[in-house]
Scaffold this active site. Structure first.
Site, PDB file in Angstrom:
ATOM      1  N   ASP A  92       0.858  -1.185   0.000  1.00 12.08           N
ATOM      2  CA  ASP A  92       0.000   0.000   0.000  1.00 12.08           C
ATOM      3  C   ASP A  92       0.897   1.239   0.000  1.00 12.08           C
ATOM      4  OD1 ASP A  92      -2.249   1.580   0.127  1.00 12.08           O
ATOM      5  OD2 ASP A  92      -2.864   0.948   2.119  1.00 12.08           O
ATOM      6  N   GLU A 138       2.642   5.062  -3.999  1.00 11.43           N
ATOM      7  CA  GLU A 138       2.601   5.994  -5.148  1.00 11.43           C
ATOM      8  C   GLU A 138       3.909   6.771  -5.363  1.00 11.43           C
ATOM      9  OE1 GLU A 138      -1.096   4.621  -3.877  1.00 11.43           O
ATOM     10  OE2 GLU A 138       0.238   5.876  -2.689  1.00 11.43           O
ATOM     11  N   ASP A 152      -8.926   3.755  -2.069  1.00 10.53           N
ATOM     12  CA  ASP A 152      -9.792   4.110  -0.940  1.00 10.53           C
ATOM     13  C   ASP A 152     -11.130   4.670  -1.390  1.00 10.53           C
ATOM     14  OD1 ASP A 152      -7.655   3.296   0.531  1.00 10.53           O
ATOM     15  OD2 ASP A 152      -6.975   5.293   1.070  1.00 10.53           O
TER      16      ASP A 152
END
EC number: 3.2.1.207
Length: 944
Positions: free
Chosen positions: A542, A545, A619
């Site tokens: 997770d 990015e 999300d």
């Protein structure tokens, strides 16, 4: 005192992220209007931009520069702006196997101390150029030249010299034109100009009043020119967004190009965005005139129908019309914007697109199709197919931020058994660690992690733990201390280890663009290093990015420094890709035989991520609109190769009511990756925590998922052969039916099942489009088994109804015995469901292997073909590996829909010569029970 300050700041940051949020604060994220390189390139689409900001360039091919080097299968040419003394670009043109054309451009002579980034490790090593043949050789008498594949007539390229333009012809018709609007833009690498000192101007006291006025006017004009000059260079050498400064040490390096898809009204791809599948114009009022942005960002609780950037991106655009399917793959990892404009001409409509990237080279692949299936093959040829998932990963996954202890895990695991709901994987979020130090465990709540995993494994289930890329800056943390000593962290602009805030507080980030660091990271998953891990444990990546809570746009500063001297701006969209890659490598290497397929879920992605593992849409929120948009988002990702993808069932943020969560389970059961997940502040929502009939309906949806696992597994294997989407829009199967080109609320699984999830609240009836009217397609409702002609139908949708239809002419393998997990189904017999078309024929495939290892790559698998024609069902090899894999699994039932009642049924396998059957005349349904035919033995069944 320092610890207290850190705790206070971290609590403030976290509260901003995990508190009750109605929607994302878009002011924290850039648009084109906030990015100077985008504004400079996009002036042709902007209104009210001063003339001095216009950077429109006009490139010509330098006379005499066109050369075909046959030994390299490459055409070289030079390009130069029409202005005098401008920099010269060099361009390479190549043709690859399968009808793929590549165009690359960069400076012919760049500065020795600066370089442009070329995307690495995305293209497969196996791609090969083919010989080029002149169609029309360049000459002084002509302003054009053309070339084609040496052996094929599928396509050719026409190049105009003055001004430069490149046209791609498919089936002798113009399909894609490049630089038709003269938007080819290339900012050459340069040195920062030194400021010039202003010389004082002495006032002449003897001038007349008239001269004074004239001087004043001249001064005013000079001031105006200086202001315009300031505007034209604003953002070249530094740029601010909010409180963050980007020093831009390399100055302006942006590139841009326009591509027009001729004859097309629909373009798709460039995920990930929350707009519809068919990408809309960004030059009108529909979405506030903002181009699609491709820049991986942590955008929690994202809004719907926005072109803003999300977690991952693939710079692939596909155009489709009734005549052809073509595509453009813009290989660039920097921040990118794409404008789309509808163009109507007297001859045909077209889609104009304008691509703008902050840095890098122009590197473009033209995919010439001309069919959807060939487009997928061409893109897979370049970037690879989806890694064949382990069977367990296609089952249901249960996740929450966070299951708080080993007892909590045990209770949830037992809850599935007590409520007779199958599932395969339970997940642990960040709270399972010791203070957000990854590869560790909270000894208070997870004192015996290996024992916990072994209990799960005893039921043939798996566990997944989260491992994020931010490393807690703690000298007592072995990962941090070793990374620091080896110099493995990304550096800030001053050359020090980059320090940003994430879940652990002060954190640094490993430079995964460096292959040495990726190799080191992979070793951290060894059982000797990841204490408490077992072979039953898999990984979740997770925040990759990367997410930096106190960074610009919740991400990393663009002037951070990476391996090879490149800036973060050059490689940003590759960071999560590389992290995902290193983690998956670690899971393979941790086992001595290296023969266990890895499972790693990632939030960030780029072109090629399909070769590594699964992706999810991030999300989302517990809202009906987020359920509805999940289908277009996943379809877009599938078209761009990211096939093993899904959305959090129930929505990550918020608390869905019983109806919403039930409908979401029904939708998720027919999407490639199937996981329930929820936020820390959300109420518990395990499937049995809802009143009846909701729990029973959710159970039934999950059970349906498991019965169709043989179809999912076979379809994923077929992707490894041809790159075709697992979840696909209807136009892929019916490319001539223009009425399907806009549809994104209904889709196909493979070529067999049509699914239209219910995504509207209190929906009692709905219309369903069943395609194939031009070919008299028949569809069968999988619940009633009744045949339905193609066209628009209206159906009742009570809460228990999932509108799913099997295509006439298809054969689907299923397993219909309910088990607790996929492993317990491994040796269960198959049910074969045959749906006949109007010609009373059908075909389908079945793929079988050991469901977990890489042995299939060495031929240890079964790939079988079912064919029903003229009342004969044949079962034969679809490959040449029948002798390499043996299975003790049998076929226990064969169901044929749309068939006439036979007098008898015979089989050519000894001991099974005569088969018993049942026939339902109301449904024209034939059921052959317990033929007990082995799946590794060919057979022929005749209906007499």
């Amino acid at each position: 005192m320092r610890k207290l300050v850190i705790l206070i700041v971290l609590s403030i940051v976290c509260s901003l992220l995990i508190g009750s949020i109605e929607s994302v604060d878009t002011s924290k994220f850039k648009t084109c209007k906030d990015s100077h390189f985008c504004k400079r390139n996009r002036v042709s689409h902007e209104v009210g931009v001063v003339n001095e900001m216009k950077v429109k360039q006009s490139f010509n091919v330098v006379e005499g520069s066109v050369k075909l080097v046959k030994e390299e299968n490459t055409i070289y040419l030079d390009l130069q702006e029409q202005t005098q003394n401008s920099n010269v670009l060099t361009m390479k043109l190549q043709v690859y196997e399968g009808g793929i054309i590549r165009m690359r451009a960069q400076e012919k002579e760049a500065l020795s101390n600066k370089q442009r980034y070329h995307v690495q490790d995305v293209l497969l090593d196996s791609i090969k150029t083919v010989p080029i043949q002149w169609k029309q050789e360049p000459s002084k008498q002509s302003n054009t030249f053309s070339f084609k594949h040496g052996d094929k007539e599928c396509c050719y390229v026409l190049v105009q010299l003055v001004p430069f333009k490149l046209d791609v012809y498919v089936m002798n018709e113009l399909a894609i034109t490049t630089n038709n609007d003269n938007l080819f833009h290339f900012e050459p690498i340069s040195e920062k100009p030194q400021p010039q000192e202003k010389k004082p101007v002495e006032e002449n006291k003897e001038t007349t009043e008239e001269n004074n006025n004239e001087n004043n006017n001249n001064n005013n004009n000079n001031n105006h020119d200086e202001e315009n000059q300031a505007v034209s260079t604003e953002g070249y050498w530094e740029e601010r967004f909010g409180s963050h400064q980007d020093t831009k040490p390399n100055g302006p390096m942006s590139i841009g190009m326009d591509f027009t898809f001729v004859g097309s009204s629909h373009v798709y791809g460039i995920p990930e965005h929350t707009t519809r599948l068919s990408l809309k114009s960004t030059t009108g009022n529909g979405i506030n005139e903002q181009p699609y942005r491709l820049y991986n960002l942590d955008v929690f609780e994202y809004e719907i129908d926005k072109t803003m950037a999300l977690y991952g991106h693939v710079p692939l655009m596909i155009s489709h019309d009734t005549k052809k399917t073509v595509g453009v793959f813009w290989l660039n990892a920097a921040e990118t914007f794409v404008d789309i404009e509808d163009v109507t001409t007297p001859v045909s409509p077209s889609k104009k697109t304008h691509w703008i990237s902050e840095s890098g080279i122009v590197d473009v692949f033209y995919l010439t199709g001309p069919s959807p299936s060939t487009i997928f093959k061409q893109y897979a040829y370049l970037t690879g197919t989806t890694a064949l998932p382990q069977m367990f990963s296609l089952g249901y996954h249960q996740c929450k931020w966070n299951y708080k202890s080993e007892d909590d895990v045990k209770q949830v695991d037992n809850g599935f058994d007590e409520n007779h709901i199958p599932y395969d994987v339970i997940w642990l979020d960040i709270e399972h660690t010791d203070g957000k130090r990854y590869f560790t465990w909270d000894n208070n709540n997870f004192p015996t992690p290996a024992d916990m995993q072994n209990v799960i494994a005893s039921k043939h289930r798996k566990m997944v733990t989260i491992v994020d890329p931010h490393i807690k800056r703690d000298n007592n943390y072995y990962i941090h201390s070793e990374a620091t000593s080896k110099g493995y962290y990304i550096k800030n602009k001053d050359g020090n280890d980059y320090d940003g805030w994430c879940w652990p507080g002060s954190s640094s980030y490993l430079d995964f663009t460096n292959p040495e660091i990726r190799k080191w990271w992979a070793t951290q998953f060894g059982y000797d290093k990841y204490k408490g891990s077992t072979e039953n444990l898999y990984i979740w990546n997770d925040m990759n990015e990367p997410s930096v809570f106190n960074g610009p746009e919740v991400s990393m500063h663009k002037d951070a420094k990476h391996y090879g001297g490149f800036e973060h701006r050059d490689v940003h969209n590759l960071y999560g890709y590389y992290y995902h890659m290193a983690t998956a490598d670690g899971l393979v290497q941790r086992n001595p035989d290296q023969n266990d397929r890895p499972f790693v879920l990632s939030r960030a992605f780029f072109a090629g991520s399909q070769r590594i593992g699964a992706i999810w849409t991030g999300d989302n929120s517990a809202q009906w609109s987020h359920l509805e948009i999940s289908n277009p988002m996943l379809l877009s990702m599938n078209l761009a190769g990211i096939t093993f993808s899904g959305a959090d069932v129930g929505g990550f943020f918020g608390n869905p009511d019983a109806e919403l969560v039930t409908r979401w389970y029904q939708a998720g059961a027919f999407q490639p990756f199937f996981r329930g997940h929820a936020h820390l502040d959300s109420r518990r929502r395990e499937p049995w925590l809802f009143d009846e009939p909701h729990t029973s309906i959710i159970r039934e949806a999950i059970v349906k998922r498991y019965t169709y696992l043989p179809l999912w597994y076979t379809t994923f294997y077929q992707n490894t052969l041809n790159g075709a989407p697992v979840m696909r829009p209807l136009w892929v199967q019916y490319p001539k039916e223009s009425g399907l080109f806009d549809l994104d609320d209904v889709y196909l699984i493979g070529d067999s099942l049509l699914v239209k999830p219910v995504t509207q609240q209190a929906c009692k009836t709905m219309k369903v489009i069943l395609p194939g009217k031009s070919v008299n397609e028949i569809w069968y409702d999988v619940d009633t088994e009744k045949p339905i002609n193609s066209g628009v139908i209206e159906i009742d949708t009570p809460l228990e109804k999932i509108p799913v239809y099997q295509r006439g002419g298809s054969i689907i393998p299923k397993k219909e015995r309910v088990r607790r997990s996929t492993h317990q189904m491994k040796d269960d017999p198959y049910t074969i469901r045959i749906a006949l078309d109007t010609s009373k024929s059908a075909q389908g495939q079945l793929y079988i292997d050991d469901e977990h290892s890489f042995d299939y790559k060495n031929g240890k698998f079964l790939y079988k073909q079912f064919t029903f024609k003229d009342n004969v069902l044949s079962y034969t090899d679809a490959s040449n590996n029948s002798a390499n894999y043996k299975s003790n699994v049998t076929i226990e039932k064969i169901v044929i829909l749309g068939v006439e009642k036979p007098h008898s049924i015979t089989c050519n396998v000894a001991g099974h010569e005569k088969l018993s059957f049942e026939y339902d005349s109301n449904l024209s349904k034939l059921t052959i029970r317990k033929p007990d035919l082995s799946v590794d033995t060919d057979f022929i069944i005749k209906l007499n």
